[in-house]
Enzyme design. Structure first.
Site, PDB file in Angstrom:
ATOM      1  CB  VAL A  95      -0.928   0.016   1.229  1.00 58.32           C
ATOM      2  CG1 VAL A  95      -1.828   1.249   1.182  1.00 58.32           C
ATOM      3  CG2 VAL A  95      -1.770  -1.258   1.298  1.00 58.32           C
ATOM      4  CG  HIS A  99       1.497   1.426   6.055  1.00 56.95           C
ATOM      5  ND1 HIS A  99       1.611   1.671   4.693  1.00 56.95           N
ATOM      6  CD2 HIS A  99       1.813   0.124   6.229  1.00 56.95           C
ATOM      7  CE1 HIS A  99       1.949   0.548   4.080  1.00 56.95           C
ATOM      8  NE2 HIS A  99       2.079  -0.407   4.984  1.00 56.95           N
ATOM      9  CG  HIS A 101       3.604  -2.997   9.314  1.00 59.17           C
ATOM     10  ND1 HIS A 101       2.622  -3.868   8.881  1.00 59.17           N
ATOM     11  CD2 HIS A 101       4.085  -2.409   8.182  1.00 59.17           C
ATOM     12  CE1 HIS A 101       2.514  -3.811   7.564  1.00 59.17           C
ATOM     13  NE2 HIS A 101       3.401  -2.934   7.109  1.00 59.17           N
TER      14      HIS A 101
END
Ligand code: AMP
Length: 115
Positions: A95, A99, A101
Protein backbone atom coordinates in the site's frame (compact mmCIF):
# COMPACT_ATOMS: atom_id res chain seq x y z
CA UNK A 1 -3.36 13.03 -5.52
CA UNK A 2 -4.93 9.61 -6.16
CA UNK A 3 -6.94 8.24 -3.27
CA UNK A 4 -5.17 5.34 -1.63
CA UNK A 5 -6.74 2.40 0.15
CA UNK A 6 -5.76 4.03 3.42
CA UNK A 7 -7.22 7.41 2.44
CA UNK A 8 -10.51 5.58 1.89
CA UNK A 9 -10.18 4.01 5.35
CA UNK A 10 -9.34 7.40 6.91
CA UNK A 11 -12.38 8.94 5.18
CA UNK A 12 -14.59 6.01 6.31
CA UNK A 13 -15.30 5.09 2.70
CA UNK A 14 -14.05 1.61 3.59
CA UNK A 15 -14.60 -0.20 6.90
CA UNK A 16 -11.75 -0.91 9.29
CA UNK A 17 -11.12 -1.53 12.95
CA UNK A 18 -9.91 1.86 14.20
CA UNK A 19 -8.04 1.75 17.52
CA UNK A 20 -6.73 5.33 17.62
CA UNK A 21 -7.23 8.60 15.80
CA UNK A 22 -6.04 12.15 16.19
CA UNK A 23 -5.71 15.18 13.95
CA UNK A 24 -2.75 13.81 11.99
CA UNK A 25 -2.90 10.03 12.06
CA UNK A 26 -5.04 6.98 12.53
CA UNK A 27 -4.28 3.46 13.76
CA UNK A 28 -6.17 0.40 12.61
CA UNK A 29 -5.92 -3.35 13.11
CA UNK A 30 -4.17 -5.03 10.20
CA UNK A 31 -6.65 -7.11 8.20
CA UNK A 32 -4.15 -10.00 7.94
CA UNK A 33 -2.29 -9.93 11.26
CA UNK A 34 1.23 -11.38 11.32
CA UNK A 35 1.39 -11.28 15.14
CA UNK A 36 -1.17 -11.35 17.96
CA UNK A 37 -1.03 -7.54 17.97
CA UNK A 38 -0.60 -6.08 14.49
CA UNK A 39 -1.57 -2.44 14.10
CA UNK A 40 -0.97 0.05 11.30
CA UNK A 41 -0.27 3.67 12.15
CA UNK A 42 -1.11 5.82 9.15
CA UNK A 43 -0.48 9.54 8.75
CA UNK A 44 -3.54 11.19 7.23
CA UNK A 45 -1.30 12.92 4.70
CA UNK A 46 -0.80 10.45 1.86
CA UNK A 47 3.00 10.27 1.56
CA UNK A 48 3.59 7.26 -0.75
CA UNK A 49 6.84 5.96 0.81
CA UNK A 50 9.06 7.01 3.70
CA UNK A 51 11.65 8.17 1.18
CA UNK A 52 9.08 10.56 -0.29
CA UNK A 53 8.77 12.47 2.98
CA UNK A 54 10.45 15.86 2.98
CA UNK A 55 11.53 18.56 5.37
CA UNK A 56 7.98 19.86 5.57
CA UNK A 57 6.93 16.48 7.02
CA UNK A 58 9.36 16.66 9.96
CA UNK A 59 6.75 17.57 12.54
CA UNK A 60 4.31 15.03 11.14
CA UNK A 61 6.85 12.20 11.33
CA UNK A 62 7.72 13.16 14.91
CA UNK A 63 4.02 13.24 15.76
CA UNK A 64 3.51 9.78 14.28
CA UNK A 65 6.44 8.30 16.25
CA UNK A 66 5.02 9.72 19.48
CA UNK A 67 1.59 8.34 18.53
CA UNK A 68 3.19 4.90 18.11
CA UNK A 69 4.22 5.00 21.78
CA UNK A 70 0.75 6.05 22.87
CA UNK A 71 -0.93 3.40 20.70
CA UNK A 72 1.42 0.71 22.03
CA UNK A 73 0.59 1.78 25.60
CA UNK A 74 -3.13 1.70 24.85
CA UNK A 75 -2.73 -1.79 23.36
CA UNK A 76 -0.79 -2.90 26.46
CA UNK A 77 2.33 -3.87 24.50
CA UNK A 78 4.59 -0.93 25.44
CA UNK A 79 7.32 -3.19 26.86
CA UNK A 80 7.84 -5.31 23.74
CA UNK A 81 6.86 -4.32 20.26
CA UNK A 82 8.49 -3.91 16.89
CA UNK A 83 7.92 -1.09 14.40
CA UNK A 84 8.39 -1.77 10.71
CA UNK A 85 8.14 0.48 7.69
CA UNK A 86 8.30 -1.17 4.29
CA UNK A 87 9.70 1.22 1.70
CA UNK A 88 9.23 -0.12 -1.84
CA UNK A 89 7.63 -3.14 -3.47
CA UNK A 90 10.86 -5.16 -3.31
CA UNK A 91 10.70 -5.26 0.48
CA UNK A 92 7.00 -5.96 0.55
CA UNK A 93 5.30 -2.58 0.47
CA UNK A 94 1.85 -3.17 -1.00
CA UNK A 95 0.00 0.00 0.00
CA UNK A 96 1.71 3.16 -1.22
CA UNK A 97 0.55 5.40 1.58
CA UNK A 98 3.14 5.59 4.36
CA UNK A 99 2.31 3.44 7.37
CA UNK A 100 4.10 1.97 10.37
CA UNK A 101 3.44 -1.59 11.43
CA UNK A 102 3.33 -2.21 15.19
CA UNK A 103 3.88 -5.91 15.88
CA UNK A 104 3.78 -7.54 19.29
CA UNK A 105 2.82 -10.65 21.17
CA UNK A 106 5.30 -13.05 19.68
CA UNK A 107 9.04 -13.53 19.86
CA UNK A 108 11.00 -12.11 16.96
CA UNK A 109 14.45 -13.52 16.41
CA UNK A 110 17.27 -11.03 16.07
CA UNK A 111 17.94 -12.03 12.48
CA UNK A 112 14.32 -11.87 11.46
CA UNK A 113 13.88 -8.38 10.10
CA UNK A 114 10.57 -9.00 8.39
CA UNK A 115 7.44 -10.54 9.84
P1 AMP B 1 2.72 -3.08 3.47
O1 AMP B 1 2.90 -4.46 2.91
O2 AMP B 1 3.85 -2.65 4.34
O3 AMP B 1 2.36 -2.08 2.40
O4 AMP B 1 1.49 -3.19 4.46
C1 AMP B 1 0.17 -3.12 4.05
C2 AMP B 1 -0.63 -3.79 5.12
O5 AMP B 1 -1.97 -3.40 4.98
C3 AMP B 1 -0.61 -5.33 5.07
O6 AMP B 1 -0.09 -5.85 6.29
C4 AMP B 1 -2.08 -5.70 4.84
O7 AMP B 1 -2.45 -6.87 5.54
C5 AMP B 1 -2.78 -4.46 5.36
N1 AMP B 1 -4.08 -4.21 4.79
C6 AMP B 1 -4.44 -4.26 3.48
N2 AMP B 1 -5.74 -3.93 3.33
C7 AMP B 1 -6.21 -3.64 4.57
C8 AMP B 1 -7.47 -3.22 5.09
N3 AMP B 1 -8.53 -3.04 4.29
N4 AMP B 1 -7.61 -3.04 6.42
C9 AMP B 1 -6.54 -3.23 7.24
N5 AMP B 1 -5.32 -3.61 6.82
C10 AMP B 1 -5.16 -3.82 5.50
Amino acid sequence: MTETLFTKIINRELPSDVVYEDEHCIAIKDIAPKAPTHLLVIPKKAIPRLVDASDEDKALLGHVMLAVGEIARQAGVEDAFRVIVNNGADVGQTVFHLHLHILAGKTFSEAQLGF
